[in-house]
Design a protein around this motif. Structure first.
Motif, PDB file in Angstrom:
ATOM      1  N   ALA A 200       0.848  -1.202   0.000  1.00 30.71           N
ATOM      2  CA  ALA A 200       0.000   0.000   0.000  1.00 30.71           C
ATOM      3  C   ALA A 200       0.884   1.253   0.000  1.00 30.71           C
ATOM      4  N   SER A 201       0.524   2.226  -0.826  1.00 33.38           N
ATOM      5  CA  SER A 201       1.304   3.460  -0.883  1.00 33.38           C
ATOM      6  C   SER A 201       0.971   4.392   0.268  1.00 33.38           C
ATOM      7  N   ARG A 202      -0.285   4.343   0.701  1.00 36.54           N
ATOM      8  CA  ARG A 202      -0.725   5.166   1.821  1.00 36.54           C
ATOM      9  C   ARG A 202      -1.719   4.370   2.663  1.00 36.54           C
ATOM     10  N   VAL A 203      -1.657   4.547   3.984  1.00 35.14           N
ATOM     11  CA  VAL A 203      -2.626   3.949   4.893  1.00 35.14           C
ATOM     12  C   VAL A 203      -3.119   5.035   5.829  1.00 35.14           C
ATOM     13  N   ILE A 204      -4.443   5.223   5.874  1.00 31.38           N
ATOM     14  CA  ILE A 204      -5.063   6.236   6.725  1.00 31.38           C
ATOM     15  C   ILE A 204      -5.842   5.520   7.815  1.00 31.38           C
ATOM     16  N   LEU A 205      -5.467   5.765   9.069  1.00 31.37           N
ATOM     17  CA  LEU A 205      -6.103   5.120  10.216  1.00 31.37           C
ATOM     18  C   LEU A 205      -7.073   6.095  10.879  1.00 31.37           C
ATOM     19  N   ILE A 206      -8.295   5.637  11.142  1.00 33.35           N
ATOM     20  CA  ILE A 206      -9.380   6.508  11.617  1.00 33.35           C
ATOM     21  C   ILE A 206      -9.879   6.017  12.965  1.00 33.35           C
ATOM     22  N   ASP A 207      -9.915   6.929  13.932  1.00 37.27           N
ATOM     23  CA  ASP A 207     -10.443   6.613  15.261  1.00 37.27           C
ATOM     24  C   ASP A 207     -10.704   7.936  15.966  1.00 37.27           C
ATOM     25  N   GLY A 208     -11.060   7.889  17.235  1.00 31.46           N
ATOM     26  CA  GLY A 208     -11.316   9.130  17.947  1.00 31.46           C
ATOM     27  C   GLY A 208     -11.956   8.887  19.292  1.00 31.46           C
ATOM     28  N   GLY A 209     -12.458   9.944  19.893  1.00 34.59           N
ATOM     29  CA  GLY A 209     -13.075   9.826  21.205  1.00 34.59           C
ATOM     30  C   GLY A 209     -12.071   9.396  22.248  1.00 34.59           C
ATOM     31  N   ASP A 210     -12.523   8.514  23.139  1.00 34.07           N
ATOM     32  CA  ASP A 210     -11.643   8.023  24.196  1.00 34.07           C
ATOM     33  C   ASP A 210     -10.495   7.180  23.648  1.00 34.07           C
ATOM     34  N   ALA A 211     -10.616   6.721  22.419  1.00 35.36           N
ATOM     35  CA  ALA A 211      -9.582   5.863  21.822  1.00 35.36           C
ATOM     36  C   ALA A 211      -8.583   6.641  20.971  1.00 35.36           C
TER      37      ALA A 211
END
Length: 285
Positions: A200-211
């Motif tokens: 993979a050329s790019r990896v975007i990780l998505i999360d938020g809040g308490d995590a």
């Protein structure tokens, strides 16, 4: 709780299919397979609603939980010639030809394999959150742990590594792809690693809040990782719109690693309570 009890009654009435190759429903022994004897062992068991996890149908009081574990072989059966007493091993969480549950087959159109520590919906094998665990097909269902691999690393082979690996492989991540991963827990973290492994050329990780702290943690392990914290987005901006800003044409692959059994709306909440849920898009939404 009521649905779980009803499902257990229905299963006793309709019975099991004859496709299994081993005795099932032996999570505990206060049943037709005998009474519990000898010294008691420590174990995490399900005792009823709000006492422990309860979203899985067909749990029975006393069922031993836990589907990821490793340990030392204490005793072997007469046909287990590939494992020896004293060996350190890690076990699979599922086995083929071990699930004859007709209810699961009716609900999903097919059966999963039998699973450790889930419920009698997956034929009631006692789980691994215990001092001792019975391992069906131990001859092929146990992986030897090398001496230089600690338990803390070997444990992940029972489920997390395999789940992450197949998530990436089955969705066809290939060289040059831009990958978006929802959820920065252990599965999401390993999926990021494996996505880069597959080019993979790019990896975007998505999360938020308490995590949200997990995003910063993973960044220290994978510096080229890109991140979106949904709690940091300006009012009115969605994760989708932020992804489109970052990636011309959108993602090549999107991986849902944010777990399950989470009700965001009332409809799904009542589906869970009544045991009527199948799949939901709420996590992705």
């Amino acid at each position: 709780m009521a649905f779980t009890q009803a499902a257990n009654v229905v299963e006793r009435i309709v019975g099991h299919s004859d496709n299994t190759s081993i005795t099932t429903d032996v999570s505990n022994y206060d049943n037709e397979y005998g009474m519990e004897t000898g010294d008691k062992i420590l174990a995490t068991t399900w005792q009823g609603k709000n006492k422990n996890v309860g979203v899985i149908p067909q749990l029975e009081k006393g069922d031993v939980l836990g589907h990821e574990c490793c340990g030392v072989v204490e005793r072997v059966g007469p046909e287990a010639d590939r494992v020896e007493v004293g060996q350190r091993v890690v076990q699979y969480s599922q086995f083929d030809r071990t699930n004859g549950n007709k209810i699961e087959n009716a609900m999903y159109g097919k059966r999963t394999a039998g699973m450790f520590g889930y419920s009698h919906f997956t034929v009631g094998f006692a789980g691994g959150q215990a001092e001792y665990t019975r391992v069906p097909y131990g001859n092929v269902n146990l992986l030897h742990i090398p001496l230089d691999v600690p338990d803390e690393k070997a444990l992940y082979l029972s489920d997390v590594v395999a789940t992450s690996w197949h998530c990436v492989v089955d969705t066809g991540v290939k060289k040059g792809d831009v990958v978006g991963i929802w959820g920065a827990g252990p599965i999401g973290q390993m999926c990021a690693e494996f996505s880069f492994f597959y080019g993979a050329s790019r990896v975007i990780l998505i999360d938020g809040g308490d995590a949200a702290w997990r995003l910063d943690y993973v960044k220290t392990k994978l510096p080229k990782l890109e991140m979106i914290s949904f709690t940091d987005l300006l009012r009115g901006k969605s994760v989708t719109s932020r992804v489109k800003e970052l990636v011309t044409g959108g993602l090549d692959v999107a991986l849902q690693c944010a777990a399950g059994e989470y009700a965001k709306g009332w409809t799904h909440y009542f589906e869970q309570m009544l045991g009527m849920e199948t799949d939901t898009s709420e996590l992705l939404n």
